[in-house]
Design a protein around this motif. Structure first.
Motif, short mmCIF file in Angstrom:
data_model
loop_
_atom_site.label_atom_id
_atom_site.label_comp_id
_atom_site.label_asym_id
_atom_site.label_seq_id
_atom_site.Cartn_x
_atom_site.Cartn_y
_atom_site.Cartn_z
N GLU A 22 0.66 -1.06 0.02
CA GLU A 22 0.08 0.28 -0.08
C GLU A 22 0.68 1.47 0.40
O GLU A 22 0.54 2.70 -0.69
CB GLU A 22 -0.69 0.09 1.37
N ARG A 26 0.41 4.21 -2.98
CA ARG A 26 -0.03 5.17 -3.65
C ARG A 26 1.33 6.21 -3.17
O ARG A 26 0.50 7.27 -3.96
CB ARG A 26 -0.40 5.03 -1.58
N ALA A 30 0.52 8.67 -6.19
CA ALA A 30 0.88 10.09 -5.83
C ALA A 30 2.04 10.87 -6.59
O ALA A 30 1.99 12.84 -6.80
CB ALA A 30 1.66 10.73 -4.28
N ARG A 34 -2.23 11.90 -8.48
CA ARG A 34 -2.99 10.87 -8.31
C ARG A 34 -3.26 10.38 -6.99
O ARG A 34 -2.46 10.30 -6.69
CB ARG A 34 -3.07 10.09 -10.09
N GLU A 35 -4.29 10.31 -6.90
CA GLU A 35 -4.41 9.19 -5.62
C GLU A 35 -5.16 7.94 -5.89
O GLU A 35 -6.07 7.93 -6.87
CB GLU A 35 -5.09 9.86 -4.35
N PHE A 36 -5.59 6.95 -5.17
CA PHE A 36 -6.14 5.60 -4.31
C PHE A 36 -7.61 5.61 -4.86
O PHE A 36 -8.32 7.16 -4.06
CB PHE A 36 -6.10 4.93 -3.91
N SER A 40 -9.84 0.87 -3.85
CA SER A 40 -8.67 1.18 -4.89
C SER A 40 -7.72 -0.24 -3.77
O SER A 40 -7.12 -1.65 -4.66
CB SER A 40 -7.59 2.02 -5.00
N GLN A 41 -7.89 -0.30 -2.39
CA GLN A 41 -6.65 -0.92 -1.41
C GLN A 41 -7.32 -2.31 -1.84
O GLN A 41 -6.48 -3.15 -2.07
CB GLN A 41 -5.99 0.06 -0.82
N VAL A 60 -7.39 4.41 -11.72
CA VAL A 60 -6.89 5.71 -11.15
C VAL A 60 -6.03 7.17 -12.11
O VAL A 60 -6.13 7.99 -11.39
CB VAL A 60 -5.73 5.26 -10.11
#
Length: 217
Positions: A22, A26, A30, A34-36, A40-41, A60
């Protein structure tokens, strides 16, 4: 029918890497601003390399091809493993103990390059009769492909085998394949109730999985 073989998951069962995955993924997205997505996780836990890299690229929005995303992230994960392999306490001893009475296989969502590195570093090269990555089968977990293929490679049936899993998608995959499922829920990423319901046995730690316990399944 008594259990003849035990099929291990890798991440979350032998090594505690979900938080590393993760953090790395992540941080990677970034870098591209972008971000989850909210799910997503959870979705990526159990996905094959091709599946999670496509998710990061296509959904994403990382402006790289799925193949480039996979190469970037796997390179970072390999570097983290070289720095320190996060073995779950007692996991190596459990593998060696079960090997005395059962045939063993490994069915992992990790890429082949990471599986081989982990086993070498942990001193487990050769401990498993079959090792399989979801990148080597058509679909990743929660589809049953990786478990069905691992069992077939040993010349056994799902009814002959038990699986040890921690994540929702892993538990669903093993149950869908028809194996007897032992759940070792991850403390930070606990499995969903429906996935846990498919387990025949739930244990607190991997060290509770002994030859004697397998014999009672």
């Amino acid at each position: 029918m008594s259990v003849k073989a035990v099929v291990f998951d890798l991440d979350g069962v032998i090594i505690d890497t979900e938080e590393v995955w993760e953090e790395v993924r992540r941080g990677y997205v970034a870098e591209f601003g972008r971000e989850f997505l909210p799910d997503s996780q959870d979705r990526m836990m159990g996905m094959s390399t091709g599946e999670w890299s496509a998710h990061l690229a296509d959904e994403v929005g990382v402006p790289r091809t799925a193949e480039q995303v996979a190469a970037d992230v796997l390179g970072r994960m390999a570097e983290r493993y070289r720095e320190a392999l996060p073995l779950i306490p007692g996991s190596v001893e459990v593998v060696r103990s079960l090997r005395q009475g059962y045939r063993l296989a490994l069915a992992s969502s990790s890429a082949r390059i990471l599986i081989d590195q982990v086993l070498q570093t942990a001193g487990l090269t050769g401990a498993f009769e079959v090792t399989l990555s979801t990148e080597e089968v058509p679909r990743g977990k929660p589809a049953p492909d990786v478990y069905l293929t691992a069992v077939a490679k040993m010349g056994l049936t799902p009814a002959d085998c038990a699986a040890i899993e921690d994540s929702s998608n892993g538990l669903r995959s093993a149950a869908a394949a028809g194996l007897t499922v032992i759940a070792v829920p991850h403390g930070v990423y606990p499995p969903a109730a429906d996935a846990l319901a498919g387990a025949s046995r739930v244990v607190g730690t991997i060290t509770e999985v002994t030859p004697e316990m397998i014999a009672t399944l």
